[in-house]
Write a protein that holds these residues in place. Structure first.
Motif, PDB file in Angstrom:
ATOM      1  N   MET A 166       0.812  -1.212   0.000  1.00 55.30           N
ATOM      2  CA  MET A 166       0.000   0.000   0.000  1.00 55.30           C
ATOM      3  C   MET A 166       0.847   1.265   0.000  1.00 55.30           C
ATOM      4  SD  MET A 166      -2.804  -1.244   2.813  1.00 55.30           S
ATOM      5  CE  MET A 166      -3.549  -2.876   2.712  1.00 55.30           C
ATOM      6  N   SER A 167       2.170   1.093   0.085  1.00 56.38           N
ATOM      7  CA  SER A 167       3.080   2.230   0.091  1.00 56.38           C
ATOM      8  C   SER A 167       3.360   2.690  -1.335  1.00 56.38           C
ATOM      9  CB  SER A 167       4.378   1.847   0.799  1.00 56.38           C
ATOM     10  OG  SER A 167       4.136   1.536   2.160  1.00 56.38           O
ATOM     11  N   PHE A 168       4.068   3.791  -1.465  1.00 59.70           N
ATOM     12  CA  PHE A 168       4.361   4.358  -2.777  1.00 59.70           C
ATOM     13  C   PHE A 168       5.064   3.346  -3.674  1.00 59.70           C
ATOM     14  CE2 PHE A 168       7.386   6.619  -5.548  1.00 59.70           C
ATOM     15  CZ  PHE A 168       6.485   7.328  -6.330  1.00 59.70           C
ATOM     16  N   SER A 169       5.987   2.576  -3.092  1.00 60.35           N
ATOM     17  CA  SER A 169       6.708   1.536  -3.824  1.00 60.35           C
ATOM     18  C   SER A 169       7.155   0.478  -2.827  1.00 60.35           C
ATOM     19  CB  SER A 169       7.924   2.127  -4.547  1.00 60.35           C
ATOM     20  OG  SER A 169       8.816   2.724  -3.616  1.00 60.35           O
ATOM     21  N   LEU A 170       7.581  -0.672  -3.337  1.00 63.13           N
ATOM     22  CA  LEU A 170       7.995  -1.761  -2.459  1.00 63.13           C
ATOM     23  C   LEU A 170       9.143  -1.371  -1.544  1.00 63.13           C
ATOM     24  CD1 LEU A 170       7.871  -4.938  -4.749  1.00 63.13           C
ATOM     25  CD2 LEU A 170       6.395  -4.424  -2.801  1.00 63.13           C
ATOM     26  N   ASP A 171      10.030  -0.475  -2.037  1.00 60.53           N
ATOM     27  CA  ASP A 171      11.196  -0.094  -1.235  1.00 60.53           C
ATOM     28  C   ASP A 171      10.961   1.161  -0.400  1.00 60.53           C
ATOM     29  OD1 ASP A 171      11.045   1.511  -3.455  1.00 60.53           O
ATOM     30  OD2 ASP A 171      13.161   1.337  -4.010  1.00 60.53           O
ATOM     31  N   SER A 172       9.704   1.629  -0.303  1.00 58.22           N
ATOM     32  CA  SER A 172       9.415   2.754   0.590  1.00 58.22           C
ATOM     33  C   SER A 172       9.589   2.341   2.048  1.00 58.22           C
ATOM     34  CB  SER A 172       7.995   3.266   0.367  1.00 58.22           C
ATOM     35  OG  SER A 172       7.813   3.748  -0.942  1.00 58.22           O
ATOM     36  N   CYS A 173       9.143   1.121   2.367  1.00 52.02           N
ATOM     37  CA  CYS A 173       9.290   0.584   3.723  1.00 52.02           C
ATOM     38  C   CYS A 173      10.712   0.081   3.921  1.00 52.02           C
ATOM     39  CB  CYS A 173       8.328  -0.576   3.950  1.00 52.02           C
ATOM     40  SG  CYS A 173       6.584  -0.184   3.705  1.00 52.02           S
ATOM     41  N   LEU A 174      11.213   0.214   5.141  1.00 52.65           N
ATOM     42  CA  LEU A 174      12.509  -0.384   5.461  1.00 52.65           C
ATOM     43  C   LEU A 174      12.363  -1.893   5.596  1.00 52.65           C
ATOM     44  CD1 LEU A 174      15.208   1.188   5.928  1.00 52.65           C
ATOM     45  CD2 LEU A 174      13.160   2.611   6.027  1.00 52.65           C
ATOM     46  N   PRO A 175      13.356  -2.662   5.164  1.00 52.79           N
ATOM     47  CA  PRO A 175      13.314  -4.106   5.399  1.00 52.79           C
ATOM     48  C   PRO A 175      13.187  -4.433   6.885  1.00 52.79           C
ATOM     49  CG  PRO A 175      15.021  -3.555   3.803  1.00 52.79           C
ATOM     50  CD  PRO A 175      14.536  -2.251   4.385  1.00 52.79           C
ATOM     51  N   ALA A 176      12.678  -5.616   7.180  1.00 52.86           N
ATOM     52  CA  ALA A 176      12.399  -6.033   8.556  1.00 52.86           C
ATOM     53  C   ALA A 176      13.542  -6.881   9.107  1.00 52.86           C
ATOM     54  CB  ALA A 176      11.104  -6.824   8.598  1.00 52.86           C
ATOM     55  N   PRO A 177      14.050  -6.594  10.310  1.00 50.08           N
ATOM     56  CA  PRO A 177      15.123  -7.396  10.894  1.00 50.08           C
ATOM     57  C   PRO A 177      14.738  -8.870  11.026  1.00 50.08           C
ATOM     58  CG  PRO A 177      14.867  -5.342  12.098  1.00 50.08           C
ATOM     59  CD  PRO A 177      13.706  -5.444  11.150  1.00 50.08           C
ATOM     60  N   THR A 178      15.661  -9.754  10.668  1.00 51.28           N
ATOM     61  CA  THR A 178      15.372 -11.188  10.656  1.00 51.28           C
ATOM     62  C   THR A 178      15.251 -11.766  12.055  1.00 51.28           C
ATOM     63  OG1 THR A 178      17.737 -11.599  10.423  1.00 51.28           O
ATOM     64  CG2 THR A 178      16.415 -11.652   8.420  1.00 51.28           C
ATOM     65  N   CYS A 179      14.727 -12.980  12.108  1.00 51.53           N
ATOM     66  CA  CYS A 179      14.431 -13.664  13.362  1.00 51.53           C
ATOM     67  C   CYS A 179      15.697 -13.977  14.158  1.00 51.53           C
ATOM     68  CB  CYS A 179      13.684 -14.964  13.066  1.00 51.53           C
ATOM     69  SG  CYS A 179      13.022 -15.785  14.534  1.00 51.53           S
ATOM     70  N   LYS A 180      15.593 -13.849  15.477  1.00 48.80           N
ATOM     71  CA  LYS A 180      16.653 -14.227  16.400  1.00 48.80           C
ATOM     72  C   LYS A 180      16.039 -15.007  17.557  1.00 48.80           C
ATOM     73  CE  LYS A 180      19.620 -11.727  14.069  1.00 48.80           C
ATOM     74  NZ  LYS A 180      20.599 -12.383  13.169  1.00 48.80           N
ATOM     75  N   ASP A 181      16.611 -16.166  17.877  1.00 56.30           N
ATOM     76  CA  ASP A 181      16.169 -16.886  19.069  1.00 56.30           C
ATOM     77  C   ASP A 181      16.419 -16.009  20.286  1.00 56.30           C
ATOM     78  OD1 ASP A 181      15.500 -19.108  17.596  1.00 56.30           O
ATOM     79  OD2 ASP A 181      17.315 -20.219  18.067  1.00 56.30           O
ATOM     80  N   LYS A 182      15.400 -15.821  21.104  1.00 56.84           N
ATOM     81  CA  LYS A 182      15.595 -14.962  22.263  1.00 56.84           C
ATOM     82  C   LYS A 182      14.530 -15.234  23.315  1.00 56.84           C
ATOM     83  CE  LYS A 182      17.098 -10.433  23.603  1.00 56.84           C
ATOM     84  NZ  LYS A 182      17.774  -9.221  23.123  1.00 56.84           N
ATOM     85  N   THR A 183      14.943 -15.124  24.577  1.00 55.09           N
ATOM     86  CA  THR A 183      14.025 -15.161  25.706  1.00 55.09           C
ATOM     87  C   THR A 183      13.950 -13.771  26.298  1.00 55.09           C
ATOM     88  OG1 THR A 183      14.516 -17.484  26.196  1.00 55.09           O
ATOM     89  CG2 THR A 183      13.533 -16.164  27.956  1.00 55.09           C
ATOM     90  N   TYR A 184      12.763 -13.184  26.269  1.00 59.02           N
ATOM     91  CA  TYR A 184      12.537 -11.853  26.820  1.00 59.02           C
ATOM     92  C   TYR A 184      12.030 -12.020  28.253  1.00 59.02           C
ATOM     93  CZ  TYR A 184      12.486 -10.782  21.800  1.00 59.02           C
ATOM     94  OH  TYR A 184      12.805 -10.674  20.467  1.00 59.02           O
ATOM     95  N   LYS A 185      12.805 -11.577  29.226  1.00 58.81           N
ATOM     96  CA  LYS A 185      12.452 -11.782  30.635  1.00 58.81           C
ATOM     97  C   LYS A 185      11.315 -10.878  31.091  1.00 58.81           C
ATOM     98  CE  LYS A 185      15.459 -14.992  31.591  1.00 58.81           C
ATOM     99  NZ  LYS A 185      14.998 -16.355  31.933  1.00 58.81           N
ATOM    100  N   MET A 186      11.101  -9.755  30.436  1.00 60.19           N
ATOM    101  CA  MET A 186      10.004  -8.830  30.726  1.00 60.19           C
ATOM    102  C   MET A 186      10.059  -8.267  32.141  1.00 60.19           C
ATOM    103  SD  MET A 186       8.765  -9.018  27.706  1.00 60.19           S
ATOM    104  CE  MET A 186       7.275  -8.031  27.770  1.00 60.19           C
ATOM    105  N   ASP A 187      11.265  -8.197  32.705  1.00 63.39           N
ATOM    106  CA  ASP A 187      11.431  -7.661  34.059  1.00 63.39           C
ATOM    107  C   ASP A 187      12.076  -6.288  34.065  1.00 63.39           C
ATOM    108  OD1 ASP A 187      13.951  -8.409  33.227  1.00 63.39           O
ATOM    109  OD2 ASP A 187      14.402  -9.675  34.960  1.00 63.39           O
ATOM    110  N   SER A 188      12.209  -5.690  32.895  1.00 63.29           N
ATOM    111  CA  SER A 188      12.835  -4.381  32.776  1.00 63.29           C
ATOM    112  C   SER A 188      12.345  -3.723  31.498  1.00 63.29           C
ATOM    113  CB  SER A 188      14.364  -4.523  32.725  1.00 63.29           C
ATOM    114  OG  SER A 188      14.984  -3.305  32.354  1.00 63.29           O
TER     115      SER A 188
END
Length: 446
Positions: A59-81
């Protein structure tokens, strides 16, 4: 006791003006103009944060208007901070600087993250800075409660593929599941899973997502399975199955807001009560999130790889065979930049002068501002709405105005606590809200 949540204030660091009109809208048949080329998650056009997480290239002006999305990383988010959390007005696309971006008022309490929803607000939403292209995600959490109060834990892609867990606050023994392909609103695909007291008890909610099926699990037990093979659409000649890189999103929002459609209010259990016992006791509705764990899909060939640093699209069809796992950069130099010009407003080159020359929509839900780079000298002291007193440029805004705009997280200066213990609010700009709430309800959380 938690300090009063902030009144309506500046929602973008360095903002110079807020216009009455909304940003230009966008859709599959109405792409964004070149000057504001990025179509945000809420179907509005802008620059800066509009071009990062949630930017829809179709829906953007062109495909490259949006920035590419950072790829997946295995991670545990502790959610304590909240040290690894940034408001979207402070994030420029580098996942090494933050694990979560969002809007609203997240708090830390007893080693967990609370998503809060003060009176006359539209709640809080957080999203991971990296994307999953298949994999597993598990959240240990407790929901909110009350008529019209909705808690959500979902996967959501930039092209609006979606896999959901949702809870309505009047039914604490049921979790609703659903999935969508590219935002097509088919509510016949929902399914319920029984759960014991989602408000008072922690439970583990898990999504296992592969190219062939989605599995929803609660406390390690399979509650529902949906196979891709059962989603073929002969009319469109494609699989109506979520298949594109997605962020993990957690949110608390008022489905029972009186300005919502009757169908949404009824589904959410009725109109929300801003004078409920929960509000009187705590000053806000809240959902509690403990550990969240992401495990990326393990494969040597597409779909589902995470070999590069970013995901982008090679074709407007935006199906999994058009996802490119590559090394395109994911960052911009300022909130004036876009995928078409990633260095616009760069203070190292422009010394802030370029940022002064233009006022554009740079933060979804945040009005119009110069789009300066967060943390530069130019912005120091500019977040006048974030002082400890809770006073700011919007302190005279009435509750009725806040209810109408859905812009602020709190407009009545109410304070709150949880069981008498202090909760800690994220520092920095806290008044940026979800102005496009109806868009969220329609595209993100239904």
């Amino acid at each position: 006791m938690l300090q009063s949540l902030l009144p309506l204030g500046v929602a973008l660091l360095g903002a110079t003006s807020v216009l009455a009109q909304d940003p230009p809208t966008c859709g599959l048949d109405k792409k964004c103009p070149k000057e504001t080329p990025c179509c945000s998650q809420y179907n509005q056009c802008g620059v800066g944060a509009f071009c990062l997480g949630g930017c829809d290239p179709r829906m953007s002006f062109s495909l490259d208007s949006c920035l590419p999305a950072p790829t997946c990383k295995d991670k545990t988010y502790k959610m304590d901070s909240l040290d690894r959390y940034k408001d979207i007005s402070e994030y420029l696309g580098d996942p090494s600087t933050a694990d979560w971006v969002g809007q609203g008022e997240p708090l830390i309490y007893n080693g967990n993250t609370l998503l809060t929803m003060p009176p006359k607000s539209v709640g809080t939403v957080l999203a991971t800075t990296t994307y999953m292209w298949y994999g597993n995600v598990k959240a240990r959490m407790k929901t909110s409660k009350g008529a019209g109060v909705v808690t959500a834990f979902i996967l959501f892609s930039d092209v609006k593929d979606e896999i959901d867990y949702e809870w309505v606050g009047v039914d604490l023994n049921t979790v609703q599941t659903n999935y969508y392909f590219q935002g097509i609103t088919d509510y016949t695909q929902s399914g319920n899973i029984s759960v014991a007291d989602s408000y008072n008890e922690f439970h583990d909610y898990e999504i296992q997502w592969t190219p062939d099926q989605i599995t929803w699990l609660v406390d390690g037990k399979v509650g529902r399975v949906k196979k891709r093979a059962d989603t073929w659409n002969a009319t469109s000649n494609q699989w109506n199955f979520p298949q594109t890189p997605s962020r993990v999103q957690i949110s608390l929002w008022p489905g029972g807001l009186e300005t919502n459609a009757k169908g949404t209010i009824d589904w959410a259990g009725g109109k929300i009560d801003w004078n409920s016992d929960e509000i009187k006791k705590n000053g806000y509705y809240y959902a509690t999130f403990g550990e969240i764990k992401v495990e990326c899909y393990k494969t040597s060939s597409a779909p589902g790889t995470n070999k590069g640093i970013s995901y982008s699209y090679s074709d407007i069809s935006a199906t999994n065979n058009t996802v490119v796992d590559g090394n395109k950069p994911t960052t911009i130099k300022s909130l004036l930049a876009t995928g078409l010009d990633t260095t616009k407003g760069d203070p190292a080159k422009d010394k802030g002068n370029a940022a002064q020359s233009s006022a554009v929509y740079a933060v979804p839900g945040g009005g119009v501002g110069t789009g300066n780079v967060p943390g530069t000298d130019k912005n120091e002291g500019s977040d006048s709405g974030s002082g400890s007193s809770g006073s700011g440029s919007g302190s005279s805004t009435s509750a009725s105005e806040c209810a109408k705009t859905g812009f602020s997280q709190s407009c009545d200066g109410s304070s709150g606590q949880v069981n008498g213990n202090d909760a800690v609010r994220v520092s920095g700009l806290g008044a940026s809200g979800l102005a496009a709430f109806i868009s969220i309800a329609g595209l993100l959380l239904l």
